[in-house]
Design a protein around this motif. Sequence first.
Motif, PDB file in Angstrom:
ATOM      1  N   ARG A   2     -19.124  -3.900   1.737  1.00 23.93           N
ATOM      2  CA  ARG A   2     -20.132  -3.287   2.607  1.00 23.93           C
ATOM      3  C   ARG A   2     -21.190  -4.307   2.992  1.00 23.93           C
ATOM      4  NH1 ARG A   2     -24.025   1.920   0.994  1.00 23.93           N
ATOM      5  NH2 ARG A   2     -25.796   1.320   2.293  1.00 23.93           N
ATOM      6  N   PHE A   3     -21.534  -4.287   4.273  1.00 21.66           N
ATOM      7  CA  PHE A   3     -22.607  -5.140   4.773  1.00 21.66           C
ATOM      8  C   PHE A   3     -23.677  -4.260   5.414  1.00 21.66           C
ATOM      9  CE2 PHE A   3     -19.003  -7.944   4.518  1.00 21.66           C
ATOM     10  CZ  PHE A   3     -19.546  -9.130   4.051  1.00 21.66           C
ATOM     11  N   ASP A   4     -24.904  -4.420   4.951  1.00 19.80           N
ATOM     12  CA  ASP A   4     -26.050  -3.730   5.528  1.00 19.80           C
ATOM     13  C   ASP A   4     -26.825  -4.757   6.341  1.00 19.80           C
ATOM     14  OD1 ASP A   4     -26.269  -0.908   4.079  1.00 19.80           O
ATOM     15  OD2 ASP A   4     -25.621  -2.391   2.599  1.00 19.80           O
ATOM     16  N   VAL A   5     -27.061  -4.454   7.621  1.00 20.74           N
ATOM     17  CA  VAL A   5     -27.711  -5.408   8.511  1.00 20.74           C
ATOM     18  C   VAL A   5     -29.101  -4.904   8.882  1.00 20.74           C
ATOM     19  CG1 VAL A   5     -27.507  -6.746  10.626  1.00 20.74           C
ATOM     20  CG2 VAL A   5     -25.428  -5.976   9.440  1.00 20.74           C
ATOM     21  N   ILE A 143     -28.283 -18.738   5.492  1.00 24.08           N
ATOM     22  CA  ILE A 143     -27.112 -19.245   6.206  1.00 24.08           C
ATOM     23  C   ILE A 143     -27.514 -19.634   7.615  1.00 24.08           C
ATOM     24  CG2 ILE A 143     -24.870 -18.610   7.211  1.00 24.08           C
ATOM     25  CD1 ILE A 143     -24.345 -16.886   4.798  1.00 24.08           C
ATOM     26  N   SER A 144     -26.987 -20.763   8.081  1.00 26.57           N
ATOM     27  CA  SER A 144     -27.237 -21.255   9.427  1.00 26.57           C
ATOM     28  C   SER A 144     -25.908 -21.440  10.155  1.00 26.57           C
ATOM     29  CB  SER A 144     -27.976 -22.595   9.360  1.00 26.57           C
ATOM     30  OG  SER A 144     -28.014 -23.230  10.628  1.00 26.57           O
ATOM     31  N   LEU A 145     -25.901 -21.216  11.474  1.00 28.03           N
ATOM     32  CA  LEU A 145     -24.695 -21.489  12.272  1.00 28.03           C
ATOM     33  C   LEU A 145     -24.583 -22.962  12.632  1.00 28.03           C
ATOM     34  CD1 LEU A 145     -24.268 -18.551  14.822  1.00 28.03           C
ATOM     35  CD2 LEU A 145     -23.238 -18.860  12.573  1.00 28.03           C
ATOM     36  N   GLY A 146     -25.671 -23.689  12.562  1.00 28.90           N
ATOM     37  CA  GLY A 146     -25.633 -25.101  12.928  1.00 28.90           C
ATOM     38  C   GLY A 146     -27.026 -25.611  13.223  1.00 28.90           C
ATOM     39  N   ASP A 147     -27.090 -26.845  13.689  1.00 31.70           N
ATOM     40  CA  ASP A 147     -28.376 -27.496  13.912  1.00 31.70           C
ATOM     41  C   ASP A 147     -28.929 -27.152  15.295  1.00 31.70           C
ATOM     42  OD1 ASP A 147     -28.065 -28.562  11.430  1.00 31.70           O
ATOM     43  OD2 ASP A 147     -27.360 -30.515  12.133  1.00 31.70           O
ATOM     44  N   PHE A 148     -29.224 -25.890  15.482  1.00 28.03           N
ATOM     45  CA  PHE A 148     -29.858 -25.406  16.699  1.00 28.03           C
ATOM     46  C   PHE A 148     -30.540 -24.092  16.349  1.00 28.03           C
ATOM     47  CE2 PHE A 148     -25.506 -23.978  16.476  1.00 28.03           C
ATOM     48  CZ  PHE A 148     -25.578 -22.610  16.725  1.00 28.03           C
ATOM     49  N   VAL A 149     -31.380 -23.599  17.237  1.00 33.97           N
ATOM     50  CA  VAL A 149     -32.153 -22.394  16.953  1.00 33.97           C
ATOM     51  C   VAL A 149     -31.785 -21.294  17.939  1.00 33.97           C
ATOM     52  CG1 VAL A 149     -34.467 -21.398  16.803  1.00 33.97           C
ATOM     53  CG2 VAL A 149     -34.061 -23.721  15.977  1.00 33.97           C
ATOM     54  N   LEU A 150     -31.498 -20.111  17.408  1.00 30.64           N
ATOM     55  CA  LEU A 150     -31.221 -18.929  18.218  1.00 30.64           C
ATOM     56  C   LEU A 150     -32.466 -18.058  18.308  1.00 30.64           C
ATOM     57  CD1 LEU A 150     -27.780 -18.044  16.597  1.00 30.64           C
ATOM     58  CD2 LEU A 150     -28.100 -18.899  18.920  1.00 30.64           C
ATOM     59  N   SER A 151     -32.447 -17.096  19.220  1.00 28.88           N
ATOM     60  CA  SER A 151     -33.582 -16.186  19.358  1.00 28.88           C
ATOM     61  C   SER A 151     -33.673 -15.213  18.193  1.00 28.88           C
ATOM     62  CB  SER A 151     -33.474 -15.407  20.673  1.00 28.88           C
ATOM     63  OG  SER A 151     -33.531 -16.289  21.771  1.00 28.88           O
ATOM     64  N   GLY A 152     -32.583 -15.027  17.491  1.00 31.13           N
ATOM     65  CA  GLY A 152     -32.588 -14.112  16.357  1.00 31.13           C
ATOM     66  C   GLY A 152     -31.308 -14.250  15.559  1.00 31.13           C
ATOM     67  N   GLY A 153     -31.270 -13.575  14.417  1.00 28.40           N
ATOM     68  CA  GLY A 153     -30.126 -13.700  13.514  1.00 28.40           C
ATOM     69  C   GLY A 153     -28.951 -12.806  13.845  1.00 28.40           C
ATOM     70  N   GLU A 154     -29.056 -11.984  14.899  1.00 25.16           N
ATOM     71  CA  GLU A 154     -27.978 -11.034  15.190  1.00 25.16           C
ATOM     72  C   GLU A 154     -26.668 -11.733  15.535  1.00 25.16           C
ATOM     73  OE1 GLU A 154     -31.684  -8.861  15.272  1.00 25.16           O
ATOM     74  OE2 GLU A 154     -31.079 -10.711  16.298  1.00 25.16           O
ATOM     75  N   ILE A 155     -26.732 -12.802  16.328  1.00 24.10           N
ATOM     76  CA  ILE A 155     -25.509 -13.523  16.684  1.00 24.10           C
ATOM     77  C   ILE A 155     -24.868 -14.123  15.438  1.00 24.10           C
ATOM     78  CG2 ILE A 155     -24.608 -15.523  17.929  1.00 24.10           C
ATOM     79  CD1 ILE A 155     -26.652 -14.943  20.117  1.00 24.10           C
ATOM     80  N   ALA A 156     -25.697 -14.650  14.557  1.00 22.63           N
ATOM     81  CA  ALA A 156     -25.173 -15.213  13.318  1.00 22.63           C
ATOM     82  C   ALA A 156     -24.551 -14.130  12.444  1.00 22.63           C
ATOM     83  CB  ALA A 156     -26.288 -15.929  12.558  1.00 22.63           C
ATOM     84  N   ALA A 157     -25.173 -12.949  12.406  1.00 22.08           N
ATOM     85  CA  ALA A 157     -24.615 -11.840  11.624  1.00 22.08           C
ATOM     86  C   ALA A 157     -23.254 -11.429  12.163  1.00 22.08           C
ATOM     87  CB  ALA A 157     -25.577 -10.654  11.645  1.00 22.08           C
ATOM     88  N   VAL A 158     -23.136 -11.345  13.487  1.00 24.41           N
ATOM     89  CA  VAL A 158     -21.860 -10.998  14.105  1.00 24.41           C
ATOM     90  C   VAL A 158     -20.806 -12.060  13.786  1.00 24.41           C
ATOM     91  CG1 VAL A 158     -20.686 -10.835  16.332  1.00 24.41           C
ATOM     92  CG2 VAL A 158     -22.760  -9.528  15.933  1.00 24.41           C
ATOM     93  N   ALA A 159     -21.210 -13.333  13.797  1.00 25.61           N
ATOM     94  CA  ALA A 159     -20.269 -14.407  13.477  1.00 25.61           C
ATOM     95  C   ALA A 159     -19.723 -14.250  12.057  1.00 25.61           C
ATOM     96  CB  ALA A 159     -20.950 -15.765  13.635  1.00 25.61           C
ATOM     97  N   LEU A 161     -19.652 -11.443  10.219  1.00 33.60           N
ATOM     98  CA  LEU A 161     -18.856 -10.225  10.141  1.00 33.60           C
ATOM     99  C   LEU A 161     -17.478 -10.427  10.750  1.00 33.60           C
ATOM    100  CD1 LEU A 161     -21.581  -7.586  11.063  1.00 33.60           C
ATOM    101  CD2 LEU A 161     -20.565  -7.964   8.803  1.00 33.60           C
ATOM    102  N   ASP A 162     -17.417 -11.122  11.881  1.00 36.28           N
ATOM    103  CA  ASP A 162     -16.131 -11.388  12.529  1.00 36.28           C
ATOM    104  C   ASP A 162     -15.237 -12.232  11.628  1.00 36.28           C
ATOM    105  OD1 ASP A 162     -14.717 -11.619  15.507  1.00 36.28           O
ATOM    106  OD2 ASP A 162     -14.405 -13.396  14.272  1.00 36.28           O
ATOM    107  N   ALA A 163     -15.799 -13.303  11.090  1.00 32.01           N
ATOM    108  CA  ALA A 163     -15.013 -14.206  10.254  1.00 32.01           C
ATOM    109  C   ALA A 163     -14.517 -13.516   8.987  1.00 32.01           C
ATOM    110  CB  ALA A 163     -15.844 -15.439   9.894  1.00 32.01           C
ATOM    111  N   VAL A 164     -15.362 -12.658   8.400  1.00 36.71           N
ATOM    112  CA  VAL A 164     -14.961 -11.911   7.205  1.00 36.71           C
ATOM    113  C   VAL A 164     -13.885 -10.890   7.555  1.00 36.71           C
ATOM    114  CG1 VAL A 164     -15.743 -10.164   5.561  1.00 36.71           C
ATOM    115  CG2 VAL A 164     -17.096 -12.231   5.914  1.00 36.71           C
ATOM    116  N   ALA A 165     -14.054 -10.192   8.676  1.00 31.72           N
ATOM    117  CA  ALA A 165     -13.123  -9.130   9.051  1.00 31.72           C
ATOM    118  C   ALA A 165     -11.716  -9.659   9.293  1.00 31.72           C
ATOM    119  CB  ALA A 165     -13.624  -8.407  10.293  1.00 31.72           C
TER     120      ALA A 165
END
Length: 269
Positions: A2-5, A143-159, A161-165
Amino acid sequence: MRFDVITLFPELIEPYLTVGVTRRAFASGAVQVRLWPLRDFAEGPYRRVDDRPFGGGPGMVMLAEPLHRCWQAVRADRGLAACRVPGAPVDVPTVLFSPAGERLSHTVVSRYAQPGGAGAILVCGRYEGVDQRFIDACVDEQISLGDFVLSGGEIAAVALLDAVARLQPGVLGDQASAEQDSFNPALDGLLDCPHYTRPEVWEGPGGAMSVPSVLLSGHHAQIEAWRRAQRVQITAQRRPDLLAQARAQGRLRPSDEQLLRELGYNREL
């Protein structure tokens, strides 16, 4: 699992859970996802979740208190104590997506993809960041997706979740598909090889382009040898750090080393 976001924008994540091949994991419950809108735990008529940083500077910082209330509600919903005992083993890890975090990798994904695992509480930061006191009190891993900054963590959370699924049994049409992915230990952590499909000859913008003849031979040993050579060469060209890691772990074969010598790659990769 289970993942709670915890997120300010659940609408960025929710549609993703119903599309693509990974929807099987979410629909079946193999990977359970619950979205927690952070503003539901903010107080006042405006339900503020951020404020200006002490010391000055641009941007806003996410408040510790709404995050903490939401985090406690998640733990209560899981049947866990609202407060953890200092020094006790982590029951369910709390993960913050942050530039300061460990880079997301196959190793990290595999850690969260174990069947029967507890999953995690995922915190999607926004603005200039999160009040450090919440991080110190509640966050176990960043956890970081890489050496850049996103507007929020939602894209990283989806990444994540996708990889785990896609690593869950029965999600992909052929479980061997995941084992043949780049970075997978089944490929010794190397990048995957090129892939081709019909037609055998494609009239591309530069003229006719053919499928490598070995792939049409039906000779499985030769095909596998070609694929292995391609993986080694592409990894050496594009991710020498992965090749060096595979070598340090003793995963490179004598034939791999011979190929690298023939291609002129330095042994000290």
